[in-house]
Design a protein around this motif. Structure first.
Motif, PDB file in Angstrom:
ATOM      1  N   ASP A 126      18.807 -20.223  23.500  1.00 11.60           N
ATOM      2  CA  ASP A 126      20.128 -20.475  22.912  1.00 11.60           C
ATOM      3  C   ASP A 126      20.403 -21.972  22.811  1.00 11.60           C
ATOM      4  O   ASP A 126      21.199 -22.404  21.990  1.00 11.60           O
ATOM      5  CB  ASP A 126      21.243 -19.824  23.741  1.00 11.60           C
ATOM      6  CG  ASP A 126      21.275 -18.317  23.610  1.00 11.60           C
ATOM      7  OD1 ASP A 126      20.686 -17.782  22.643  1.00 11.60           O
ATOM      8  OD2 ASP A 126      21.891 -17.662  24.478  1.00 11.60           O
ATOM      9  N   VAL A 127      19.765 -22.749  23.665  1.00 12.47           N
ATOM     10  CA  VAL A 127      19.958 -24.197  23.687  1.00 12.47           C
ATOM     11  C   VAL A 127      18.868 -24.895  22.872  1.00 12.47           C
ATOM     12  O   VAL A 127      19.147 -25.818  22.115  1.00 12.47           O
ATOM     13  CB  VAL A 127      19.954 -24.727  25.151  1.00 12.47           C
ATOM     14  CG1 VAL A 127      20.097 -26.243  25.183  1.00 12.47           C
ATOM     15  CG2 VAL A 127      21.057 -24.057  25.961  1.00 12.47           C
ATOM     16  N   ALA A 128      17.640 -24.470  23.051  1.00 14.82           N
ATOM     17  CA  ALA A 128      16.483 -25.069  22.375  1.00 14.82           C
ATOM     18  C   ALA A 128      15.652 -23.941  21.770  1.00 14.82           C
ATOM     19  O   ALA A 128      14.684 -23.467  22.376  1.00 14.82           O
ATOM     20  CB  ALA A 128      15.674 -25.890  23.375  1.00 14.82           C
ATOM     21  N   PRO A 129      16.029 -23.475  20.576  1.00 13.93           N
ATOM     22  CA  PRO A 129      15.461 -22.247  20.017  1.00 13.93           C
ATOM     23  C   PRO A 129      13.970 -22.271  19.697  1.00 13.93           C
ATOM     24  O   PRO A 129      13.352 -21.214  19.603  1.00 13.93           O
ATOM     25  CB  PRO A 129      16.281 -22.014  18.752  1.00 13.93           C
ATOM     26  CG  PRO A 129      16.952 -23.290  18.452  1.00 13.93           C
ATOM     27  CD  PRO A 129      17.064 -24.047  19.729  1.00 13.93           C
ATOM     28  N   GLY A 130      13.347 -23.415  19.584  1.00 11.19           N
ATOM     29  CA  GLY A 130      11.930 -23.453  19.219  1.00 11.19           C
ATOM     30  C   GLY A 130      10.960 -23.374  20.380  1.00 11.19           C
ATOM     31  O   GLY A 130       9.749 -23.388  20.174  1.00 11.19           O
ATOM     32  N   ILE A 131      11.461 -23.272  21.594  1.00 15.06           N
ATOM     33  CA  ILE A 131      10.582 -23.310  22.761  1.00 15.06           C
ATOM     34  C   ILE A 131      10.097 -21.900  23.122  1.00 15.06           C
ATOM     35  O   ILE A 131      10.911 -20.998  23.308  1.00 15.06           O
ATOM     36  CB  ILE A 131      11.312 -23.937  23.967  1.00 15.06           C
ATOM     37  CG1 ILE A 131      11.686 -25.381  23.643  1.00 15.06           C
ATOM     38  CG2 ILE A 131      10.451 -23.866  25.225  1.00 15.06           C
ATOM     39  CD1 ILE A 131      12.570 -26.031  24.676  1.00 15.06           C
ATOM     40  N   PRO A 132       8.775 -21.713  23.234  1.00  7.14           N
ATOM     41  CA  PRO A 132       8.279 -20.417  23.702  1.00  7.14           C
ATOM     42  C   PRO A 132       8.618 -20.239  25.187  1.00  7.14           C
ATOM     43  O   PRO A 132       8.439 -21.165  25.982  1.00  7.14           O
ATOM     44  CB  PRO A 132       6.764 -20.495  23.506  1.00  7.14           C
ATOM     45  CG  PRO A 132       6.477 -21.777  22.821  1.00  7.14           C
ATOM     46  CD  PRO A 132       7.709 -22.623  22.865  1.00  7.14           C
ATOM     47  N   VAL A 133       9.110 -19.073  25.531  1.00 11.58           N
ATOM     48  CA  VAL A 133       9.593 -18.820  26.887  1.00 11.58           C
ATOM     49  C   VAL A 133       9.008 -17.512  27.406  1.00 11.58           C
ATOM     50  O   VAL A 133       8.960 -16.514  26.685  1.00 11.58           O
ATOM     51  CB  VAL A 133      11.139 -18.734  26.896  1.00 11.58           C
ATOM     52  CG1 VAL A 133      11.657 -18.380  28.266  1.00 11.58           C
ATOM     53  CG2 VAL A 133      11.749 -20.034  26.411  1.00 11.58           C
ATOM     54  N   VAL A 134       8.592 -17.539  28.675  1.00  8.39           N
ATOM     55  CA  VAL A 134       8.128 -16.339  29.370  1.00  8.39           C
ATOM     56  C   VAL A 134       8.929 -16.229  30.652  1.00  8.39           C
ATOM     57  O   VAL A 134       8.985 -17.171  31.441  1.00  8.39           O
ATOM     58  CB  VAL A 134       6.620 -16.423  29.705  1.00  8.39           C
ATOM     59  CG1 VAL A 134       6.175 -15.215  30.513  1.00  8.39           C
ATOM     60  CG2 VAL A 134       5.794 -16.588  28.441  1.00  8.39           C
ATOM     61  N   GLY A 135       9.554 -15.094  30.874  1.00  8.67           N
ATOM     62  CA  GLY A 135      10.292 -14.880  32.106  1.00  8.67           C
ATOM     63  C   GLY A 135      11.400 -13.871  31.900  1.00  8.67           C
ATOM     64  O   GLY A 135      11.755 -13.579  30.765  1.00  8.67           O
ATOM     65  N   PRO A 136      11.920 -13.331  32.951  1.00  7.70           N
ATOM     66  CA  PRO A 136      11.498 -13.497  34.333  1.00  7.70           C
ATOM     67  C   PRO A 136      10.129 -12.862  34.587  1.00  7.70           C
ATOM     68  O   PRO A 136       9.691 -11.996  33.845  1.00  7.70           O
ATOM     69  CB  PRO A 136      12.598 -12.791  35.133  1.00  7.70           C
ATOM     70  CG  PRO A 136      13.275 -11.867  34.181  1.00  7.70           C
ATOM     71  CD  PRO A 136      13.069 -12.430  32.806  1.00  7.70           C
ATOM     72  N   VAL A 137       9.473 -13.316  35.656  1.00 10.42           N
ATOM     73  CA  VAL A 137       8.130 -12.849  35.992  1.00 10.42           C
ATOM     74  C   VAL A 137       8.162 -12.150  37.352  1.00 10.42           C
ATOM     75  O   VAL A 137       8.272 -12.813  38.388  1.00 10.42           O
ATOM     76  CB  VAL A 137       7.126 -14.027  36.023  1.00 10.42           C
ATOM     77  CG1 VAL A 137       5.743 -13.531  36.405  1.00 10.42           C
ATOM     78  CG2 VAL A 137       7.096 -14.750  34.683  1.00 10.42           C
ATOM     79  N   PRO A 138       8.068 -10.807  37.356  1.00  9.36           N
ATOM     80  CA  PRO A 138       7.970 -10.088  38.627  1.00  9.36           C
ATOM     81  C   PRO A 138       6.612 -10.368  39.265  1.00  9.36           C
ATOM     82  O   PRO A 138       5.646 -10.570  38.533  1.00  9.36           O
ATOM     83  CB  PRO A 138       8.078  -8.617  38.232  1.00  9.36           C
ATOM     84  CG  PRO A 138       8.638  -8.629  36.825  1.00  9.36           C
ATOM     85  CD  PRO A 138       8.191  -9.919  36.217  1.00  9.36           C
ATOM     86  N   PRO A 139       6.492 -10.379  40.555  1.00  8.72           N
ATOM     87  CA  PRO A 139       7.501 -10.187  41.592  1.00  8.72           C
ATOM     88  C   PRO A 139       8.178 -11.495  42.005  1.00  8.72           C
ATOM     89  O   PRO A 139       8.926 -11.533  42.973  1.00  8.72           O
ATOM     90  CB  PRO A 139       6.688  -9.628  42.754  1.00  8.72           C
ATOM     91  CG  PRO A 139       5.378 -10.350  42.647  1.00  8.72           C
ATOM     92  CD  PRO A 139       5.133 -10.480  41.153  1.00  8.72           C
ATOM     93  N   PHE A 140       7.912 -12.572  41.254  1.00 10.05           N
ATOM     94  CA  PHE A 140       8.478 -13.873  41.629  1.00 10.05           C
ATOM     95  C   PHE A 140       9.998 -13.887  41.542  1.00 10.05           C
ATOM     96  O   PHE A 140      10.662 -14.598  42.297  1.00 10.05           O
ATOM     97  CB  PHE A 140       7.863 -14.987  40.777  1.00 10.05           C
ATOM     98  CG  PHE A 140       6.398 -15.178  41.049  1.00 10.05           C
ATOM     99  CD1 PHE A 140       5.973 -15.913  42.145  1.00 10.05           C
ATOM    100  CD2 PHE A 140       5.451 -14.596  40.233  1.00 10.05           C
ATOM    101  CE1 PHE A 140       4.628 -16.074  42.422  1.00 10.05           C
ATOM    102  CE2 PHE A 140       4.097 -14.751  40.498  1.00 10.05           C
ATOM    103  CZ  PHE A 140       3.686 -15.486  41.594  1.00 10.05           C
TER     104      PHE A 140
END
Length: 157
Positions: A126-140
């Motif tokens: 929502d802030v930086a729309p071009g960034i690839p994002v992964v998460g949340p990551v279980p069990p972390f």
């Protein structure tokens, strides 16, 4: 990915032991080499902007060519707040992998009767729309919940 998230959890625990909020982040290049790492230092520096994600973005902008920043990954114990997401975007960093989301943290805090953060927990995209994002990551994410919970003062019955 697991090795880097493990280190983020360790850094979060180190920050908590120092009296800071439990957050830690690691910057990794395209070849998997750790370039820089940091942990939350808000309390120890009396600076509410001393987030590790912000520190990594500043370090990368000062020390890496633009092409290297774009292929780097930030691993972090918690999803970037809007300030850190903006810094990440402005620095031209690549992918973000986070253990627990901002929405999760907000929900945990509410369930523990804590006040809301002074900043709305927006998704990174929502802030930086071009960034690839992964998460949340279980069990972390569950591990970070336990660490955040351990930071709470004991309640009197």
């Amino acid at each position: 990915m697991i090795t880097y998230l493990e280190r983020c959890v360790e850094l979060a625990e180190e920050a908590l032991a120092r009296g800071d909020g439990p957050f830690g982040s690691v910057l990794v290049d395209a070849d998997g080499r750790v370039l820089h790492e940091d942990s939350n230092r808000e309390a120890s520096t009396n600076d509410p902007t001393a987030h590790p994600e912000f520190a990594l973005a500043r370090w990368a902008a000062a020390n890496l060519p633009e092409a290297d920043r774009a292929t780097a990954t930030v691993y972090t114990s918690g999803e970037h707040c809007p300030m850190c997401a903006a810094a990440h975007g402005w620095a031209g960093l690549g992918r973000i992998v986070y253990a627990a989301s901002g929405a999760q943290l907000a929900s945990w805090r509410e369930s523990w009767g804590l006040p809301a953060s002074p900043v709305r927990p927006l998704a990174i995209t929502d802030v930086a729309p071009g960034i690839p994002v992964v998460g949340p990551v279980p069990p972390f994410d569950d591990r970070m919940r336990a660490i955040h919970r351990s930071a709470l003062p004991e309640r009197q019955p």
